[in-house]
Scaffold this active site. Structure first.
Site, PDB file in Angstrom:
ATOM      1  N   CYS A 103     -11.578   0.573  22.476  1.00  0.00           N
ATOM      2  CA  CYS A 103     -12.584   1.299  23.291  1.00  0.00           C
ATOM      3  C   CYS A 103     -13.308   2.361  22.381  1.00  0.00           C
ATOM      4  O   CYS A 103     -14.521   2.567  22.501  1.00  0.00           O
ATOM      5  CB  CYS A 103     -12.401   1.717  24.626  1.00  0.00           C
ATOM      6  SG  CYS A 103     -11.459   0.347  25.913  1.00  0.00           S
ATOM      7  N   THR A 110     -11.253   2.253 -13.892  1.00  0.00           N
ATOM      8  CA  THR A 110     -10.133   3.229 -14.652  1.00  0.00           C
ATOM      9  C   THR A 110      -9.260   3.316 -13.654  1.00  0.00           C
ATOM     10  O   THR A 110      -9.466   3.509 -12.396  1.00  0.00           O
ATOM     11  CB  THR A 110     -10.983   4.608 -14.934  1.00  0.00           C
ATOM     12  OG1 THR A 110     -11.896   4.274 -15.948  1.00  0.00           O
ATOM     13  CG2 THR A 110      -9.939   5.419 -15.420  1.00  0.00           C
ATOM     14  N   SER A 141       0.672  -1.225  -0.036  1.00  0.00           N
ATOM     15  CA  SER A 141       0.084  -0.002   0.058  1.00  0.00           C
ATOM     16  C   SER A 141       0.894   1.350  -0.138  1.00  0.00           C
ATOM     17  O   SER A 141       1.824   1.324   0.610  1.00  0.00           O
ATOM     18  CB  SER A 141      -0.935  -0.071   1.120  1.00  0.00           C
ATOM     19  OG  SER A 141      -1.690   1.234   1.351  1.00  0.00           O
ATOM     20  N   ALA A 142       0.538   2.286  -0.842  1.00  0.00           N
ATOM     21  CA  ALA A 142       1.495   3.382  -1.111  1.00  0.00           C
ATOM     22  C   ALA A 142       1.505   4.241   0.192  1.00  0.00           C
ATOM     23  O   ALA A 142       2.409   4.864   0.488  1.00  0.00           O
ATOM     24  CB  ALA A 142       1.128   3.931  -2.287  1.00  0.00           C
ATOM     25  N   HIS A 143       0.589   4.365   0.866  1.00  0.00           N
ATOM     26  CA  HIS A 143       0.464   5.575   2.000  1.00  0.00           C
ATOM     27  C   HIS A 143       1.290   5.154   3.120  1.00  0.00           C
ATOM     28  O   HIS A 143       1.274   5.696   3.896  1.00  0.00           O
ATOM     29  CB  HIS A 143      -1.018   5.882   2.429  1.00  0.00           C
ATOM     30  CG  HIS A 143      -1.843   4.953   3.292  1.00  0.00           C
ATOM     31  ND1 HIS A 143      -2.176   4.965   4.453  1.00  0.00           N
ATOM     32  CD2 HIS A 143      -2.489   3.692   2.939  1.00  0.00           C
ATOM     33  CE1 HIS A 143      -2.763   3.936   4.819  1.00  0.00           C
ATOM     34  NE2 HIS A 143      -2.906   3.225   4.022  1.00  0.00           N
TER      35      HIS A 143
HETATM   36  N1  PLP Z   1      -2.401  -4.691   6.162  1.00  0.00           N
HETATM   37  C1  PLP Z   1      -1.365  -3.941   7.074  1.00  0.00           C
HETATM   38  C2  PLP Z   1      -0.323  -5.019   7.783  1.00  0.00           C
HETATM   39  C3  PLP Z   1      -1.811  -2.950   7.307  1.00  0.00           C
HETATM   40  O1  PLP Z   1      -1.015  -2.117   8.312  1.00  0.00           O
HETATM   41  C4  PLP Z   1      -2.856  -2.147   6.721  1.00  0.00           C
HETATM   42  C5  PLP Z   1      -3.073  -1.031   7.054  1.00  0.00           C
HETATM   43  O2  PLP Z   1      -2.872  -0.381   8.351  1.00  0.00           O
HETATM   44  C6  PLP Z   1      -3.460  -2.769   5.771  1.00  0.00           C
HETATM   45  C7  PLP Z   1      -3.271  -4.079   5.428  1.00  0.00           C
HETATM   46  C8  PLP Z   1      -4.657  -2.061   4.934  1.00  0.00           C
HETATM   47  O3  PLP Z   1      -3.957  -1.070   4.010  1.00  0.00           O
HETATM   48  P1  PLP Z   1      -4.846   0.074   3.543  1.00  0.00           P
HETATM   49  O4  PLP Z   1      -5.234   0.919   4.467  1.00  0.00           O
HETATM   50  O5  PLP Z   1      -3.957   0.433   2.342  1.00  0.00           O
HETATM   51  O6  PLP Z   1      -5.993  -0.544   2.809  1.00  0.00           O
END
Ligand code: PLP
Length: 385
Positions: A325, A237, A199-201
């Protein structure tokens, strides 16, 4: 007050060079990559180049990279896509209890549809024993899914050994590399990985874009049905600016990864040791050495993680907790329970994750503020005698 961000595992700020690289694809270069005119061809060229660069980064071929909306979609695609493509061969999937909810909740969904799931336990550091994975594989097993590193406690899993076992047994191996992609070297061939999510972020790229690596020749049922984008495997797209930004983030990571890793592990160790030595009745969660270079996760007895976070936030410090919580559930983190913590210690966890913009002064500031916050909360705590 200058704010201190220590929640890089949740998300990272987008790198300014990534933003610059993306900008033209929102304006002049806005074409749809499926269009055959020059606008479309320009966009298509950009995603082709991005795909080449990202593939090269993990030793994959370009046609093995499929862009997605993020890590969650990549995880869901890997699990459901392989499950439905192989249901005639078998219905058994092996995983661990500490995977991200993008995996565990998807496995729950597959279980309700008749698949059989085995969760191989982890030890007190959150590490899975590859031999336990071997023992869990049966002639009905079609897939093993073990994350590369855990997002909460930072433990790095022995995926090279797991990959080797899966290849020997002829079972597909998926790894969720969302927390390691762009932070640690990964070679999908050497590690015998068949499917990988990223995941890019999490690596200074934009939110809402990710990718799945699918080893060539593996049959998978598409996750989205529609047009022929992404070689017919993922309709819709393409998010062109996002994909360009993702590739730019990877290019930056390629150049800076080693140096950043060294800087962060030094800061992490200082923070970790500082907390454990200054705060009585605190313990480290996760593996002491085989852990992400930016991850500190501790449980601090007698207080609630959530109260700690709110107090730290008032002091301008942003962290995270395994206590759920705030989301209306009293269940603590499934990861902390799986490594053997009781409910009380699981509720008193604090995760601080560092990144490219973290400074030593910030670490010092947290080491000064956190013990005071803990003392205040303990004075009020009914749990502390
Ligand atoms: N898998 C792991 C280990 C993660 O830390 C995260 C995000 O916190 C994800 C999957 C999900 O990624 P996304 O936020 O790009 O959907």
């Amino acid at each position: 007050m200058k704010k201190i961000y220590m929640d890089y595992a949740a998300t990272t700020p987008t790198h300014p060079e990534v933003i610059d690289a993306m900008k033209p694809y929102f304006s002049d270069k806005f074409g749809n990559p499926s269009s055959i005119h020059s606008f479309g061809r320009e966009a298509k060229k950009a995603i082709d180049e991005a795909r080449d660069n990202i593939a090269g980064f993990i030793g994959a071929r370009s046609d093995e990279i499929i862009f997605t909306s993020g890590g969650t979609e990549a995880d869901n695609f890997a699990l459901e896509g392989i499950a439905y493509a192989n249901e005639k061969k078998g219905n058994h999937i092996v995983s661990t209890p500490i995977e991200h909810h993008a995996v565990t909740n998807c496995l729950g969904f597959l279980k309700r549809r008749g698949f059989d799931i085995t969760y191989v336990p982890v030890d007190g550091t959150g590490s899975v024993d590859p031999e336990d994975i071997r023992k869990a594989i049966t002639d009905k097993t079609i897939l093993v899914s073990v994350m590369h590193a855990n997002n909460e406690i930072g433990t790095i899993e022995p995926i090279a050994e797991v990959g080797k076992i899966c290849r020997e047994k002829g079972v597909y191996f998926h790894t969720d590399a969302v927390q390691t992609f762009g932070h640690m070297p990964i070679d999908v061939r050497k590690l015998n990985i068949d499917l990988l999510s990223a995941s890019a972020h999490k690596l200074y790229g934009p939110k809402g874009v990710g990718m799945i690596y699918i080893r060539k020749g593996i049959k998978i049922v598409p996750y989205l049905h529609g047009g022929e984008q992404e070689a017919g495997k993922r309709a819709s797209t393409e998010n062109v600016p996002g994909i360009v930004g993702f590739a730019k983030a990877v290019e930056i990571a390629k150049g800076e990864m080693g140096q950043l890793d060294a800087k962060l592990s030094g800061l992490r160790d200082k923070l970790m040791k500082g907390i454990l030595s200054r705060i009585e009745d605190s313990r480290l969660n996760g593996h002491p050495t085989k852990r992400l270079s930016n991850n500190v996760n501790v449980s601090i007895s007698y207080i609630e993680g959530e109260s700690m976070l709110l107090r730290l936030d008032m002091e301008g410090i942003a962290g995270s907790t395994g206590s759920a919580c705030s989301s209306g559930s009293l269940e603590p983190s499934h990861v902390l329970l799986a490594i053997g913590l009781g409910h009380e210690m699981a509720h008193s966890s604090l995760r601080l994750t560092l990144g490219g913009w973290t400074t030593e002064e910030e670490v010092d500031q947290v080491l000064e503020v956190l013990p005071k916050v803990v003392n205040k909360l303990r004075e009020m705590s009914p749990l502390k005698r």
